[in-house]
Scaffold this active site. Structure first.
Site, PDB file in Angstrom:
ATOM      1  N   GLY A 220     -47.707 -32.402  -0.709  1.00  0.00           N
ATOM      2  CA  GLY A 220     -47.933 -33.718  -1.274  1.00  0.00           C
ATOM      3  C   GLY A 220     -46.840 -34.170  -2.224  1.00  0.00           C
TER       4      GLY A 220
ATOM      5  CD  GLU B 186     -34.421 -66.674 -25.281  1.00  0.00           C
ATOM      6  OE1 GLU B 186     -34.726 -65.662 -24.620  1.00  0.00           O
ATOM      7  OE2 GLU B 186     -34.522 -67.841 -24.854  1.00  0.00           O
TER       8      GLU B 186
ATOM      9  N   GLY C  31     -45.602 -25.113 -10.800  1.00  0.00           N
ATOM     10  CA  GLY C  31     -45.949 -26.287 -10.025  1.00  0.00           C
ATOM     11  C   GLY C  31     -47.218 -26.941 -10.549  1.00  0.00           C
ATOM     12  N   GLY C  32     -47.283 -28.277 -10.430  1.00  0.00           N
ATOM     13  CA  GLY C  32     -48.462 -28.994 -10.892  1.00  0.00           C
ATOM     14  C   GLY C  32     -48.612 -28.936 -12.392  1.00  0.00           C
ATOM     15  CG  ASP C  33     -51.582 -29.209 -16.177  1.00  0.00           C
ATOM     16  OD1 ASP C  33     -51.082 -30.039 -16.951  1.00  0.00           O
ATOM     17  OD2 ASP C  33     -52.286 -28.253 -16.555  1.00  0.00           O
TER      18      ASP C  33
ATOM     19  CG  MET D 169     -54.000 -22.158  -4.092  1.00  0.00           C
ATOM     20  SD  MET D 169     -53.872 -21.057  -5.528  1.00  0.00           S
ATOM     21  CE  MET D 169     -55.047 -21.821  -6.671  1.00  0.00           C
TER      22      MET D 169
ATOM     23  CE  LYS E 257     -48.265 -13.754 -10.208  1.00  0.00           C
ATOM     24  NZ  LYS E 257     -47.244 -14.518 -10.974  1.00  0.00           N
TER      25      LYS E 257
ATOM     26  CB  ILE F 107     -55.088 -27.599 -13.317  1.00  0.00           C
ATOM     27  CG1 ILE F 107     -55.479 -28.501 -14.494  1.00  0.00           C
ATOM     28  CG2 ILE F 107     -56.034 -27.830 -12.131  1.00  0.00           C
ATOM     29  CD1 ILE F 107     -55.512 -29.973 -14.166  1.00  0.00           C
TER      30      ILE F 107
ATOM     31  CG  ASP G  48     -44.769 -21.549  -9.515  1.00  0.00           C
ATOM     32  OD1 ASP G  48     -44.343 -22.501  -8.829  1.00  0.00           O
ATOM     33  OD2 ASP G  48     -45.626 -21.690 -10.403  1.00  0.00           O
TER      34      ASP G  48
ATOM     35  N   PRO H 175     -46.278 -31.894  -8.727  1.00  0.00           N
ATOM     36  CG  PRO H 175     -47.283 -33.687  -7.617  1.00  0.00           C
ATOM     37  CD  PRO H 175     -46.830 -33.238  -8.969  1.00  0.00           C
TER      38      PRO H 175
END
Length: 471
Positions: A411, A22, A300-302, A382, A269, A305, A247, A224
């Site tokens: 989160g 091996e 932030g996030g996607d 939000m 914002k 979305i 942001d 997130p």
């Protein structure tokens, strides 16, 4: 430095491997990838090595080792369980000035195998000098994550262009600046996107007209909060950026990963307090890209979305500025997962709806009757400022006031808080929740107590980082 790092050209050269088990198989596979002519000496071959021999990818040279076998080979590898034989191989190879490696026996090695990141023709080798091979492997895994899979092809294309670039950039310094700009700019981005033809067109344009190639805008989802949720592609991009517009939802941990010498500009914002108008943000992005820079818009996030990423790219498209998108883990997915709340579950929810609680005054109002249907999960972004209205409308349109709800604040971050209760308690739960916060409405919330795994505890203080249940 106990070892001199050297990349040996073994392609087409004979390499002798003593052993057919091996461990030998792993080394043989490595050598074959590099194009070596592998000769094996072993009493028997395991199934993997035997198959390679049957396919004539190696030569089963002999069943017993003889020192004369070393006379016509380039490298020697001993991979047997016979320590006496291994030492004999080592001493015979040394006497003939052949480089030799006895697997897992550092004193009997005149060369060692490093951990390798293979982006051929780009190779990165990491070695601990045989002292801590597992540590070297772990470092290799980290470096693997930083190097795009297309890096090898990009190097090949650059090699094809080297002579042409020399004709237009006659000094070493000019060529260095050209390639630094190419590997950090639009050429590299197009190669990463799989658009090789356009990437080569960029090289041709920059070669003929220096400084004529504009930069690009790359829209990146930062996730997130937890930097570990930033995608691999997102990490690669922010470490190549010349300027990053971010942001307030982007965590400090993610910002720490941005290329050190990049300009970082906050255009965040907040509800009721816009630091930078959206139109101004759009124009800044476009201006920096037109100046030839790699511009990252970090959200932030996607970004697609509830992130207004589409609006920013519409402005870029209208201005004729090229762009790319790197998706991110959206808050509804990341925050609920860290809170132990599945968005769907066969027993509780067959669908999930993402809703924003922050909308234009002249927009179409919610279809409350649809949102109020049972056996579905609502993930509301939000929504804390409109929690009272949300609760009232859902109950009024038929959702049970005892429906479980959760308010997940910050989160996936170290100070994440999860407050749970019922729909009629939503206003109180959201009233003092730290931002950013996600509202979750649905029967799946009742799984939180059993599935919460991230900083979970059963407390009574609503805002000490513990979980609060008001039901």
């Amino acid at each position: 430095m106990d070892h001199l790092p050297v990349f040996a050209a073994v392609k087409g050269r004979p390499v002798l491997v003593i052993g057919g088990g091996e461990i030998a198989a792993r080394k043989i596979a490595f050598l074959l990838r590099a194009g070596a002519k592998v000769q094996v000496v072993a009493k028997a071959l395991n199934a993997e090595v035997q198959q390679l021999a049957d396919e004539q990818k190696l030569t089963w040279f002999a069943t017993a080792f003889d020192e004369s076998q070393l006379d016509s080979v380039f490298l020697v590898i001993a991979a047997t369980n016979d320590r006496a034989l291994n030492r004999q191989v080592f001493e015979a190879a040394n006497a003939r000035h052949r480089l030799v490696n006895v697997v897992d026996d550092q004193p009997l090695c005149s060369f060692i195998f490093p951990s390798i990141v293979d982006r051929s023709p780009i190779l990165v080798a990491i070695s601990s000098g045989g002292n801590a091979p597992v540590l070297a492997r772990l470092l290799r895994e980290k470096i693997e994550a930083l190097l795009p899979g297309n890096l090898g092809r990009m190097a090949q294309v650059a090699g094809e262009w080297r002579e042409r670039i020399k004709a237009f950039r006659t000094t070493t310094d000019a060529r260095r600046r050209f390639w630094e700009a190419a590997f950090r700019g639009r050429f590299a981005s197009l190669m990463a996107a799989g658009n090789e033809q356009a990437a080569q067109e960029v090289l041709a344009q920059e070669m003929a007209e220096p400084g004529s190639t504009q930069g690009e805008i790359i829209l990146v989802g930062a996730g997130p909060g937890d930097a570990g949720l930033l995608t691999l592609r997102g990490l690669q991009v922010i470490q190549q950026a010349d300027v990053v517009f971010y942001d307030h939802l982007v965590s400090d941990e993610v910002l720490e990963l941005v290329r050190r010498d990049a300009d970082k500009i906050c255009v965040g914002k907040r509800a009721g307090r816009h630091a930078v108008a959206q139109h101004d943000t759009n124009q800044m992005l476009i201006a920096e890209a037109r100046a030839g820079k790699t511009v990252v818009r970090l959200k932030g996030g996607d970004p697609f979305i509830f992130g207004r990423g589409g609006e920013e790219l519409q402005a870029a498209a209208a201005a004729g500025v090229p762009f790319q998108v790197v998706p991110g883990v959206t808050a509804a997915s990341g925050a609920t997962a860290y809170a132990g709340i599945p968005l769907t579950h066969r027993e509780f929810a067959q669908s999930v709806t993402f809703v924003t609680g922050h909308y234009k005054a002249d927009s179409v109002p919610f279809d409350w009757s649809h949102l109020a249907q049972s056996r579905q999960t609502l993930a509301i972004y939000m929504g804390t400022m409109k929690a009272a209205e949300i609760s009232e409308q859902l109950i009024q349109h038929g959702r049970d006031k005892a429906t479980p709800v959760a308010v997940i604040s910050r989160g996936t971050r170290r100070d994440q808080q999860v407050n749970t209760g019922t729909l009629e308690q939503l206003e109180n739960l959201a009233k003092n929740a730290p931002m950013p916060a996600l509202l979750v409405v649905g029967e799946v919330v009742q799984l939180h107590d059993a599935l919460a795994w991230f900083q979970h505890s059963s407390g009574t203080d609503a805002f000490d980082g513990a979980v609060v249940n008001l039901a």
